[in-house]
Design a protein around this motif. Structure first.
Motif, short mmCIF file in Angstrom:
data_model
loop_
_atom_site.label_atom_id
_atom_site.label_comp_id
_atom_site.label_asym_id
_atom_site.label_seq_id
_atom_site.Cartn_x
_atom_site.Cartn_y
_atom_site.Cartn_z
N MET A 164 0.83 -1.21 0.00
CA MET A 164 0.00 0.00 0.00
C MET A 164 0.86 1.26 0.00
SD MET A 164 -3.20 -0.15 -0.20
CE MET A 164 -4.65 0.40 0.62
N ARG A 165 0.51 2.24 -0.83
CA ARG A 165 1.22 3.52 -0.91
C ARG A 165 0.27 4.65 -0.53
NH1 ARG A 165 4.08 0.60 -2.52
NH2 ARG A 165 5.81 0.54 -3.94
N ALA A 166 0.74 5.59 0.23
CA ALA A 166 -0.06 6.79 0.47
C ALA A 166 0.30 7.82 -0.59
CB ALA A 166 0.23 7.34 1.86
N THR A 167 -0.71 8.42 -1.21
CA THR A 167 -0.46 9.39 -2.28
C THR A 167 -1.70 10.24 -2.49
OG1 THR A 167 -0.03 9.65 -4.63
CG2 THR A 167 -1.19 7.68 -3.99
N HIS A 168 -1.49 11.42 -3.09
CA HIS A 168 -2.65 12.23 -3.45
C HIS A 168 -2.77 12.33 -4.96
CE1 HIS A 168 -3.54 13.15 0.64
NE2 HIS A 168 -2.30 13.54 0.86
N ALA A 169 -2.09 11.43 -5.66
CA ALA A 169 -2.06 11.50 -7.13
C ALA A 169 -3.46 11.45 -7.72
CB ALA A 169 -1.22 10.35 -7.67
N ARG A 170 -3.68 12.26 -8.78
CA ARG A 170 -4.95 12.21 -9.51
C ARG A 170 -4.73 11.33 -10.74
NH1 ARG A 170 -5.11 18.42 -10.47
NH2 ARG A 170 -2.97 17.78 -10.84
N ILE A 171 -5.43 10.21 -10.76
CA ILE A 171 -5.27 9.25 -11.86
C ILE A 171 -6.58 9.20 -12.64
CG2 ILE A 171 -4.80 6.84 -12.45
CD1 ILE A 171 -3.34 6.65 -9.72
N VAL A 172 -6.51 9.41 -13.95
CA VAL A 172 -7.70 9.32 -14.77
C VAL A 172 -7.54 8.13 -15.72
CG1 VAL A 172 -9.05 10.44 -16.60
CG2 VAL A 172 -8.30 11.77 -14.60
N ILE A 173 -8.58 7.29 -15.78
CA ILE A 173 -8.58 6.16 -16.70
C ILE A 173 -9.71 6.39 -17.71
CG2 ILE A 173 -8.85 3.65 -16.92
CD1 ILE A 173 -7.98 3.40 -13.97
N ILE A 174 -9.38 6.38 -18.99
CA ILE A 174 -10.41 6.56 -20.02
C ILE A 174 -10.86 5.18 -20.51
CG2 ILE A 174 -11.00 7.59 -22.24
CD1 ILE A 174 -8.70 9.56 -21.83
N GLY A 175 -12.11 4.81 -20.23
CA GLY A 175 -12.64 3.51 -20.66
C GLY A 175 -12.73 2.54 -19.51
N SER A 181 -14.11 6.71 -8.69
CA SER A 181 -15.37 7.34 -9.13
C SER A 181 -15.56 7.16 -10.63
CB SER A 181 -15.43 8.81 -8.70
OG SER A 181 -14.29 9.48 -9.14
N LEU A 182 -16.77 6.73 -10.97
CA LEU A 182 -17.12 6.48 -12.36
C LEU A 182 -17.87 7.69 -12.90
CD1 LEU A 182 -17.66 4.68 -14.91
CD2 LEU A 182 -19.69 3.84 -13.73
N ARG A 183 -17.44 8.23 -14.02
CA ARG A 183 -18.19 9.30 -14.69
C ARG A 183 -18.74 8.72 -15.97
NH1 ARG A 183 -16.29 14.81 -12.86
NH2 ARG A 183 -17.86 15.58 -14.31
N ALA A 184 -20.07 8.72 -16.10
CA ALA A 184 -20.69 8.14 -17.29
C ALA A 184 -20.71 9.18 -18.41
CB ALA A 184 -22.10 7.66 -16.95
N GLU A 185 -19.55 9.55 -18.86
CA GLU A 185 -19.41 10.56 -19.92
C GLU A 185 -18.42 10.05 -20.96
OE1 GLU A 185 -18.35 14.27 -17.89
OE2 GLU A 185 -19.72 13.66 -16.30
N ARG A 186 -18.46 10.69 -22.12
CA ARG A 186 -17.54 10.30 -23.19
C ARG A 186 -16.41 11.31 -23.26
NH1 ARG A 186 -17.27 10.76 -28.67
NH2 ARG A 186 -18.94 12.31 -28.64
N VAL A 187 -15.19 10.83 -23.32
CA VAL A 187 -14.06 11.74 -23.45
C VAL A 187 -14.03 12.26 -24.88
CG1 VAL A 187 -11.54 11.86 -23.50
CG2 VAL A 187 -12.70 10.68 -21.63
N VAL A 188 -13.91 13.59 -25.03
CA VAL A 188 -13.84 14.15 -26.38
C VAL A 188 -12.45 14.73 -26.69
CG1 VAL A 188 -16.30 14.58 -26.64
CG2 VAL A 188 -14.87 16.33 -25.59
N ALA A 189 -11.67 15.01 -25.66
CA ALA A 189 -10.32 15.54 -25.92
C ALA A 189 -9.40 15.31 -24.73
CB ALA A 189 -10.40 17.03 -26.23
N VAL A 190 -8.12 15.16 -25.05
CA VAL A 190 -7.08 15.10 -24.02
C VAL A 190 -6.10 16.22 -24.35
CG1 VAL A 190 -5.16 13.77 -23.08
CG2 VAL A 190 -7.29 12.62 -23.69
N ASP A 191 -5.72 17.00 -23.35
CA ASP A 191 -4.64 17.97 -23.56
C ASP A 191 -3.43 17.46 -22.77
OD1 ASP A 191 -2.80 20.00 -23.52
OD2 ASP A 191 -4.32 21.59 -23.40
N ASP A 251 -17.83 14.93 -22.99
CA ASP A 251 -18.94 15.47 -23.78
C ASP A 251 -19.91 16.26 -22.92
OD1 ASP A 251 -19.89 13.28 -22.42
OD2 ASP A 251 -20.95 12.40 -24.12
N ALA A 252 -19.83 16.11 -21.60
CA ALA A 252 -20.69 16.91 -20.71
C ALA A 252 -20.04 18.26 -20.42
CB ALA A 252 -20.94 16.15 -19.42
N GLY A 253 -18.90 18.51 -21.03
CA GLY A 253 -18.23 19.79 -20.83
C GLY A 253 -17.32 19.82 -19.62
N ALA A 254 -17.23 18.70 -18.90
CA ALA A 254 -16.39 18.67 -17.70
C ALA A 254 -14.92 18.61 -18.10
CB ALA A 254 -16.75 17.45 -16.85
#
Ligand SMILES: Cc1cc2nc3c(=O)[nH]c(=O)nc-3n(C[C@H](O)[C@H](O)[C@H](O)COP(=O)(O)OP(=O)(O)OC[C@H]3O[C@@H](n4cnc5c(N)ncnc54)[C@H](O)[C@@H]3O)c2cc1C
Lengths: 438, 119
Positions: A34-45, A107-117, A126-129
């Motif tokens: 186990m690691r303690a971290t505050h990293a923000r990890i995003v998984i597309i799909g 956390s699951l977001r039921a949205e479609r990714v439209v762009a990655v920067d 697609d929800a503008g988030a």
């Protein structure tokens, strides 16, 4: 006689002890990591790859903010589609809910990714988030480009002898409607595959073998002609497997025609048109046509500049290191699953081997070190050759066979045990993988 | 397959049968085995008559087990394609035979002991 009971009793108790011992060994090890971290990890799909990774990450990271983005409410166990399209399983066999497989702490977001920067490190939906990330895993699978075939659309599947089992559970069930009619009536079946990379390159072969077997069981094989018409120059990407399949096709009486790409379908006249390498067009009459469309990375991958610039330029797979799946230009991005721009590996079995590699490098990155795990292209496909038999074909980037059970399960033999793997063990293993347990 | 640990195997079997049925099957197997060990210790000898009857059920257990697996997996005996397949079928038959015999023996000794005293 009592002696015999003694032995089996002892071995039984031994087994219990061994089991307890193994369990006792594994638990503390998992906790120690186990690691303690505050990293923000995003998984597309949240398909096979994203879900499996999410389940493993929550078990290794404490305090990380893990977000998985996927608009699809249903999860599809795609390897089951071949069984659905042969009438062996109902459509619901492959359907579950995406949220069923996700652990607490993600956390699951039921949205479609439209762009990655990738420079600003953010993802837009697609929800503008807009979601900022420290680490990004791109695992949106691939797009089935049905529109690329003139005159074809998914609503045609199931009628006029048209099948397309890649289209999803309902399409696979309707494919069986069309195939079942063909099995009864006979005629000419045409099986295709696209010129692009594709997931599970064994699937078009399995479908052909299954239709052949179903015709034989119906006593109708004599009334049917089977043609396998493909853009490639061989039956399978791995030469030794290709040769074996060639022999099996000879045995079953399936004709192969190479270097022809399906371009259009005329459903009223039951004519499929193929283009050869010189641009010439060839009409093929059919009574049953199985369509597998060209496959590419989702548009946002290409538009966000994540694709290879000089490879698969018409398909857009993510530019990444074949051994670590790390993006070539952005070290905090990984590709996982079908979308990865690597030579092999578009199967769920590959995902199983890729996930621990990305997990290792991601966690190492959080720690500020380099990961050590590597992926060597492991790809596997229980290649069904008839109902009740399959070949457990496993290979790597180098076209080597890499059998899991060497000396026990021969990769190029048609075996019942390999069928059991596909029919019984595969879904269970797949589900265990989703939960991060296998 | 990447790694075949006991943990993976349990996870796979759990998915195969569903967690409830899997643990119920494990519990049933453990219970029958425990019952069998119990009667072995309790009686300190083998009831020869029951043991013979139990042995008569072995072929039935073998056939039932093979039939069950074939029916569950859309398979036929003609699908046996190589030595390993034969080993698997024999293994299933063996398990069915031994499992059936243990079940019959334990049931007899536990519930019908008075009617049929040990030989
Ligand atoms: C007919 C068939 C037979 C197969 N047989 C086998 C087999 O026998 N053995 C085997 O190992 N593999 C087999 N496979 C392959 C296997 O199913 C895939 O390789 C595996 O599912 C890949 O996992 P993935 O996560 O990359 O993609 P997927 O499982 O397809 O998941 C991708 C997810 O990403 C989501 N997504 C897409 N775009 C976006 C976006 N813009 N934003 C957010 N989310 C998005 C999708 O909704 C989806 O849920 C088969 C596949 C098919 C079609």
């Amino acid at each position: 006689m009592p002696g015999q009971f003694e032995t089996s009793r002892r071995s039984f108790l031994g087994l219990l002890a061994a089991g307890g011992g193994a369990a006792a060994l594994q638990v503390p090890q998992a906790q120690a990591q186990m690691r303690a971290t505050h990293a923000r990890i995003v998984i597309i799909g949240a398909g096979a790859a994203g879900t499996a990774l999410a389940n493993r990450l929550v078990r290794r990271l404490e305090g990380a903010q893990i977000t998985i983005i996927d608009p699809r409410v249903e999860h599809h166990y795609q390897p089951g589609l071949s069984l659905v399209a042969a009438g062996l399983k109902p459509a619901r066999y492959v359907v579950s809910q995406t949220s069923d497989w996700l652990p607490d702490g993600v956390s699951l977001r039921a949205e479609r990714v439209v762009a990655v920067d990738p420079v600003a490190q953010s993802v837009t939906t697609d929800a503008g988030a807009q979601l900022d990330y420290d680490f990004l895993v791109v695992a949106p699978g691939l797009i089935l480009d049905h529109d690329a075939i003139d005159g074809f659309s998914l609503d045609m599947v199931g009628q006029n002898g048209i099948g397309a089992l890649y289209g999803g559970p309902q399409c696979a069930a309707r494919t069986w409607d069309a195939a079942a009619r063909f099995v009864e009536e006979g005629g000419r079946a045409v099986f295709t595959r696209p010129a692009t990379e594709m997931k599970c390159a064994g699937a078009p072969l399995k479908h052909s073998f299954l239709i052949d077997d179903l015709l034989r069981r119906a006593g109708n094989r004599g009334a049917a002609e089977l043609a396998y018409i493909v853009p490639q120059t061989s039956l399978f990407g791995v030469p030794i497997v290709s040769e074996k399949v060639r022999m099996l096709f000879d045995d079953r009486g399936v004709n192969s025609i190479f270097q022809r790409t399906l371009t259009s379908v005329d459903a009223d006249r039951k004519i499929a048109t193929f283009r050869d390498q010189d641009g010439g067009l060839h009409d093929e009459a059919y009574d049953y046509l199985h369509v597998i469309p060209p496959q590419r990375a989702p548009d946002f991958v290409v538009q966000s500049g994540l694709s290879w610039a000089d490879r698969w330029t018409d398909q857009g797979w993510v530019a990444c290191d074949p051994a670590t799946l790390r993006h070539n230009s952005y070290p905090n991005i990984w590709a996982l699953g079908d979308v990865a721009g690597v030579p092999k590996g578009k199967t769920a079995a590959s995902v199983k081997w890729q996930v621990p590699v990305v997990e290792d490098h991601l966690i190492a990155a959080i720690d500020g070190r380099e990961g050590t795990a590597t992926y060597d292209g492991y790809t596997s496909c229980p290649l069904i050759t008839r109902i009740g038999r399959a070949m457990l074909v496993e290979f790597d980037y180098h076209n080597n066979l890499v059998p899991s059970f060497p000396g026990m399960i021969a990769p190029l033999e048609e075996l019942w045990i390999s069928w059991l793997m596909k029919e019984v063990a595969l879904k269970a293993t797949y589900n265990a993988m989703l939960r991060g347990m296998a | 397959m990447k790694e075949l640990t006991l943990e993976t195997l349990i996870a796979v079997f759990q998915e195969m049968f569903g967690a409830g049925l899997f643990w119920a099957l494990v519990a049933a197997a453990l219970l029958i085995t425990a019952g069998w060990i119990y009667v072995l210790f309790r009686d300190r000898s083998l009831g020869m008559r029951q043991f013979l009857i139990a042995q008569l059920f072995m072929p039935l257990g073998a056939v039932l087990a093979v039939w069950f697996v074939m029916a569950m997996t859309d398979s036929r005996l003609s699908d046996i394609g190589g030595p390993v397949d034969l080993i698997v079928v024999l293994g299933i038959a063996g398990l069915g035979a031994v499992g059936g015999a243990i079940l019959v023996y334990t049931t007899e000794r536990l519930f019908f002991r008075k009617a049929t005293p040990p030989a």
